[in-house]
Write a protein that holds these residues in place. Structure first.
Motif, short mmCIF file in Angstrom:
data_model
loop_
_atom_site.label_atom_id
_atom_site.label_comp_id
_atom_site.label_asym_id
_atom_site.label_seq_id
_atom_site.Cartn_x
_atom_site.Cartn_y
_atom_site.Cartn_z
N THR A 26 -38.55 2.45 24.90
CA THR A 26 -38.25 1.12 25.44
C THR A 26 -36.87 1.03 26.05
OG1 THR A 26 -37.50 0.40 23.26
CG2 THR A 26 -39.81 -0.01 23.82
N LEU A 27 -36.11 2.12 26.00
CA LEU A 27 -34.76 2.12 26.57
C LEU A 27 -34.54 3.45 27.28
CD1 LEU A 27 -32.03 0.45 26.55
CD2 LEU A 27 -31.30 2.07 24.79
N SER A 28 -34.31 3.39 28.56
CA SER A 28 -34.10 4.63 29.31
C SER A 28 -32.87 4.51 30.20
CB SER A 28 -35.35 4.98 30.13
OG SER A 28 -35.69 3.92 31.02
N ALA A 29 -32.98 3.76 31.28
CA ALA A 29 -31.87 3.64 32.23
C ALA A 29 -30.63 3.04 31.60
CB ALA A 29 -32.29 2.80 33.43
N ALA A 30 -30.78 2.19 30.62
CA ALA A 30 -29.64 1.51 30.00
C ALA A 30 -28.91 2.38 28.98
CB ALA A 30 -30.09 0.21 29.34
N PHE A 31 -29.46 3.54 28.65
CA PHE A 31 -28.80 4.45 27.71
C PHE A 31 -27.44 4.86 28.28
CE2 PHE A 31 -28.48 9.12 26.50
CZ PHE A 31 -27.78 8.86 25.33
N ASP A 32 -26.38 4.62 27.51
CA ASP A 32 -25.00 4.84 27.94
C ASP A 32 -24.36 5.88 27.03
OD1 ASP A 32 -22.32 4.71 28.60
OD2 ASP A 32 -22.23 2.52 28.66
N VAL A 33 -24.13 7.09 27.55
CA VAL A 33 -23.60 8.17 26.71
C VAL A 33 -22.18 7.89 26.22
CG1 VAL A 33 -25.01 9.98 27.74
CG2 VAL A 33 -22.75 9.50 28.68
N SER A 34 -21.47 6.99 26.87
CA SER A 34 -20.06 6.77 26.52
C SER A 34 -19.89 6.28 25.09
CB SER A 34 -19.41 5.80 27.49
OG SER A 34 -19.89 4.48 27.35
N TYR A 35 -20.92 5.64 24.52
CA TYR A 35 -20.82 5.12 23.16
C TYR A 35 -20.96 6.22 22.11
CZ TYR A 35 -21.00 0.42 25.09
OH TYR A 35 -20.71 -0.71 25.79
N GLY A 36 -21.42 7.39 22.49
CA GLY A 36 -21.60 8.46 21.52
C GLY A 36 -20.57 9.57 21.61
N LEU A 37 -19.52 9.36 22.38
CA LEU A 37 -18.53 10.41 22.58
C LEU A 37 -17.68 10.62 21.32
CD1 LEU A 37 -17.35 9.43 26.17
CD2 LEU A 37 -18.98 11.23 25.52
N ASP A 38 -17.41 11.89 21.02
CA ASP A 38 -16.63 12.24 19.83
C ASP A 38 -15.33 12.93 20.24
OD1 ASP A 38 -15.62 13.03 17.40
OD2 ASP A 38 -17.16 14.55 17.03
N PRO A 39 -14.19 12.24 20.17
CA PRO A 39 -12.92 12.86 20.58
C PRO A 39 -12.47 13.97 19.65
CG PRO A 39 -12.51 10.71 19.62
CD PRO A 39 -14.01 10.84 19.75
N TRP A 40 -13.07 14.06 18.45
CA TRP A 40 -12.73 15.12 17.51
C TRP A 40 -13.64 16.36 17.67
CZ3 TRP A 40 -12.08 10.00 16.19
CH2 TRP A 40 -10.82 9.63 15.71
N SER A 41 -14.46 16.38 18.69
CA SER A 41 -15.37 17.50 18.87
C SER A 41 -14.62 18.82 18.99
CB SER A 41 -16.22 17.28 20.13
OG SER A 41 -16.99 18.44 20.41
N PHE A 42 -15.13 19.84 18.29
CA PHE A 42 -14.54 21.17 18.37
C PHE A 42 -14.70 21.80 19.75
CE2 PHE A 42 -15.28 21.33 13.61
CZ PHE A 42 -13.93 21.29 13.28
N THR A 43 -15.61 21.27 20.55
CA THR A 43 -15.85 21.87 21.86
C THR A 43 -14.74 21.56 22.85
OG1 THR A 43 -17.11 19.95 22.68
CG2 THR A 43 -18.34 21.65 21.50
N LEU A 44 -13.99 20.49 22.63
CA LEU A 44 -12.99 20.08 23.62
C LEU A 44 -11.81 21.05 23.72
CD1 LEU A 44 -12.91 16.19 23.09
CD2 LEU A 44 -14.31 17.55 24.66
N PRO A 45 -11.18 21.46 22.60
CA PRO A 45 -10.08 22.42 22.74
C PRO A 45 -10.51 23.75 23.34
CG PRO A 45 -10.03 21.36 20.59
CD PRO A 45 -11.34 21.00 21.21
N VAL A 46 -11.74 24.19 23.05
CA VAL A 46 -12.23 25.45 23.61
C VAL A 46 -12.34 25.35 25.13
CG1 VAL A 46 -14.14 27.10 23.65
CG2 VAL A 46 -13.45 26.05 21.49
N ALA A 47 -12.90 24.25 25.60
CA ALA A 47 -13.01 24.05 27.04
C ALA A 47 -11.64 23.92 27.69
CB ALA A 47 -13.85 22.79 27.32
N ARG A 48 -10.73 23.28 26.98
CA ARG A 48 -9.37 23.09 27.52
C ARG A 48 -8.67 24.43 27.73
NH1 ARG A 48 -7.41 18.99 23.79
NH2 ARG A 48 -6.50 20.69 22.59
N LEU A 49 -8.94 25.39 26.87
CA LEU A 49 -8.35 26.72 27.04
C LEU A 49 -8.92 27.44 28.25
CD1 LEU A 49 -8.09 27.99 23.35
CD2 LEU A 49 -6.25 27.25 24.86
N GLY A 50 -10.01 26.93 28.80
CA GLY A 50 -10.56 27.45 30.05
C GLY A 50 -10.07 26.65 31.25
#
Length: 446
Positions: free
Chosen positions: A105-129
Motif C-alpha cells: 500500500t506504500l510505494s512511491a511515498a517510501f522515503d529512504v532518508s528516514y532510515g539513514l544510519d550515520p553510525w554505519s560502518f560502511t561510511l568510513p570504508v567508502a570515505r577511504l576510497g
C-alpha cells in the motif's frame, strides 16, 4: 576482550566523537589540482567555514593551516550514485536493510532518508576510497545490489495480490562526514524498474507496465486537479494511496526526475518514448546496451548512471554489454555518472576503480573524473554545491598520493564540508588490534 566490547569500541572510535563545525582556514598547496572541470598545476586550494574559498596558483593566506601537497594530486570528493550507503549494513541480515520496501500500500511515498544510519560502518570504508557524498536509492527488482526480487518489493503480495507498485520510492543525497546529521537533501528523485524486472512487477509483460504507468500518471494528475473532491470522497476510487499520489505529483509535472533501471537497447528506446509522451524527466540507470542507442539518449538529453565494467551477457537484457559503453555514451554527448559495484554499499570505494577501467576502454580521463564528481551533482540538480573544487562548493577535498584512478594511490587527507576526517575504518582498526595483540587471545592460540 569480548566481541561485543570490541564492536562498541570500534563504533565509539569511528563515529561517536562529533567534530565541531570547521572554523579554521586550510590551504592545500603545491599539488596537481583536479577541479572536476579542469586541471591546475602547482595549485593552491583554500577551504574555510566548510566551503572552498579559492583555487588557483599562489601562496597560502596568512593564518591558514598549510597542507603540503607537492607531488600529490588534489581532487574533489567522489560521489557514489545508485548507492545504499547508510541504508544497509549487512546484506544477508534483513533487519539492517532499510532500502527495500515490501508494502503493498506504500510505494512511491517510501522515503529512504528516514532510515539513514550515520553510525554505519560502511561510511568510513567508502570515505577511504575518496567518496564524500552519495545518492542513496531505494532497492527494487533489477537494482544493482542484486539482492532484491520481484516478490520483495511493493507491487506483489504474498498471495499474488497486485497493486500498481511500479515505483520503489524516493532517493536522498548524503555526505559522509563524521557526525549525526548526514542528510544533505531528501527526495531528490523517484525510482522505478523497467524492462524485465518492471514487467514482473506489473504482471509479466513489458506492455502491461507501460500501460499501467500511463494510467497511474493519469490518476495522479486527476488527483492533483481535484484534491478537494478527493477529501470529501467525491472522486472515483483511485489505485494508489494518497501518500503515493502526493509523492508522484512532482514526477507527473516533470519537476522530480525518475530514475529508471533499464538495460536492453529496445527498452531504453521505449522508455525514452514514454518520457516524451508523458513529460517525465528521466535518469537512466544501468543502460548496459546504451551504446547501441547512444544518439537517441543524447538527443533526449537524458543522463545515465552506469557501471562501466558490466560486460558479461548474463541474461537476454545485456547481450550487447561491453566495456566501451561509457566511452561511447560520452562521445555521443550523454552526461554519465559512474557507479560502484554491488549497490555501492560495501564496495562504494571501488567507484574510482571503475572510472579507471572506463579510461582504459576509451573514456577520456577528464570525462572519467567528471563522471564521479561534477556530473552526479548536475544530474541531481545540485550543480556547484559539491563534486568540484570551485569557490562556493562544499569543502569536500581529498589529497591523493598519486592518480586517484590508480588503485595503488591512497588518500593522505580527506575533508568533508571543510572538516578533516580520520583515515580509519573498522576493518583497519580490527587489523591493527589483532596485529599488535601479544599474546593472542586464548581462542586464537588453540
Amino acid at each position: 576482550m569480548r566481541i561485543s566490547q570490541m564492536v562498541m569500541g570500534a563504533v565509539a572510535s569511528l563515529m561517536l566523537t562529533v567534530p565541531a563545525l570547521a572554523q579554521e582556514t586550510v590551504a592545500i598547496v603545491g599539488g596537481r589540482v583536479l577541479t572536476g572541470t579542469s586541471v591546475v598545476e602547482n595549485g593552491t586550494v583554500v577551504i574555510s567555514d566548510g566551503r572552498v574559498v579559492s583555487v588557483g596558483q599562489g601562496g597560502a593566506p596568512a593564518g591558514a593551516r598549510v597542507i603540503d601537497a607537492a607531488g600529490k594530486v588534489v581532487a574533489p570528493g567522489f560521489v557514489a550514485v545508485d548507492s545504499g550507503l547508510a541504508g544497509s549494513e549487512v546484506g544477508s541480515i534483513g533487519g539492517t536493510n532499510d532500502l527495500a520496501n515490501r508494502s503493498n500500500t506504500l510505494s512511491a511515498a517510501f522515503d529512504v532518508s528516514y532510515g539513514l544510519d550515520p553510525w554505519s560502518f560502511t561510511l568510513p570504508v567508502a570515505r577511504l576510497g575518496g567518496v564524500t557524498r552519495a545518492v542513496v536509492v531505494p532497492q527494487h527488482p533489477g537494482s544493482s545490489g542484486g539482492h532484491v526480487h520481484e516478490h520483495d518489493t511493493a507491487g506483489a503480495g504474498e498471495g499474488g495480490y497486485h497493486t500498481p507498485g511500479l515505483f520503489a520510492g524516493q532517493a536522498a543525497v548524503i555526505h559522509l562526514g563524521r557526525g549525526t546529521d548526514i542528510l544533505v537533501k531528501p527526495r531528490v528523485a523517484m525510482t522505478a524498474p523497467f524492462g524485465e524486472a518492471g514487467a514482473g512487477v506489473a504482471g509479466g509483460a513489458r506492455g502491461a507496465e507501460y500501460t499501467l504507468f500511463k494510467e497511474t500518471l493519469a490518476e495522479v494528475r486527476l488527483y492533483a486537479r481535484n484534491k478537494a473532491a478527493y477529501e470529501r470522497a467525491g472522486l472515483r476510487d483511485l489505485m494508489l494511496s494518497r501518500a503515493d499520489l502526493e509523492a508522484l505529483i512532482p514526477v507527473a509535472n516533470g519537476d522530480m526526475p525518475l530514475i529508471v533501471t533499464v538495460h536492453r537497447a529496445s527498452d531504453i528506446r521505449q522508455v525514452l518514448r514514454l518520457a516524451r509522451e508523458e513529460g517525465v524527466k528521466l535518469i537512466l540507470d544501468g543502460a548496459e546496451e546504451g551504446w547501441l542507442v547512444a544518439s537517441d539518449i543524447a538527443a533526449a538529453g537524458v543522463p545515465v548512471l552506469l557501471n562501466p565494467v558490466s560486460n558479461l551477457p548474463a541474461n537476454f537484457e545485456v547481450r550487447a554489454a561491453r566495456m566501451e559503453n561509457a566511452a561511447a555514451l560520452d562521445a555521443a554527448g550523454v552526461v554519465i555518472a559512474i557507479k560502484g559495484n554491488e549497490g555501492s554499499v560495501h564496495r562504494a570505494r571501488e567507484t574510482r576503480y571503475n572510472a579507471g577501467n572506463a579510461v582504459s576502454h576509451g573514456l577520456p580521463y577528464a570525462s572519467a573524473i567528471a563522471a564521479i564528481t561534477v556530473n552526479p551533482a548536475r544530474i541531481f540538480g545540485m550543480a556547484g554545491q559539491f563534486g568540484q573544487i570551485a569557490p562556493g562548493a562544499a569543502g569536500d577535498v581529498v589529497v591523493w598520493s598519486g592518480d586517484p584512478l590508480e588503485p595503488l594511490s591512497q588518500p593522505s587527507a580527506v575533508f568533508v564540508n571543510g572538516v578533516e576526517q580520520p583515515l580509519e575504518a573498522r576493518n583497519l582498526l580490527l587489523r591493527d588490534r589483532y596485529r599488535q595483540q601479544t599474546p593472542m587471545p586464548p581462542a586464537y592460540r588453540n
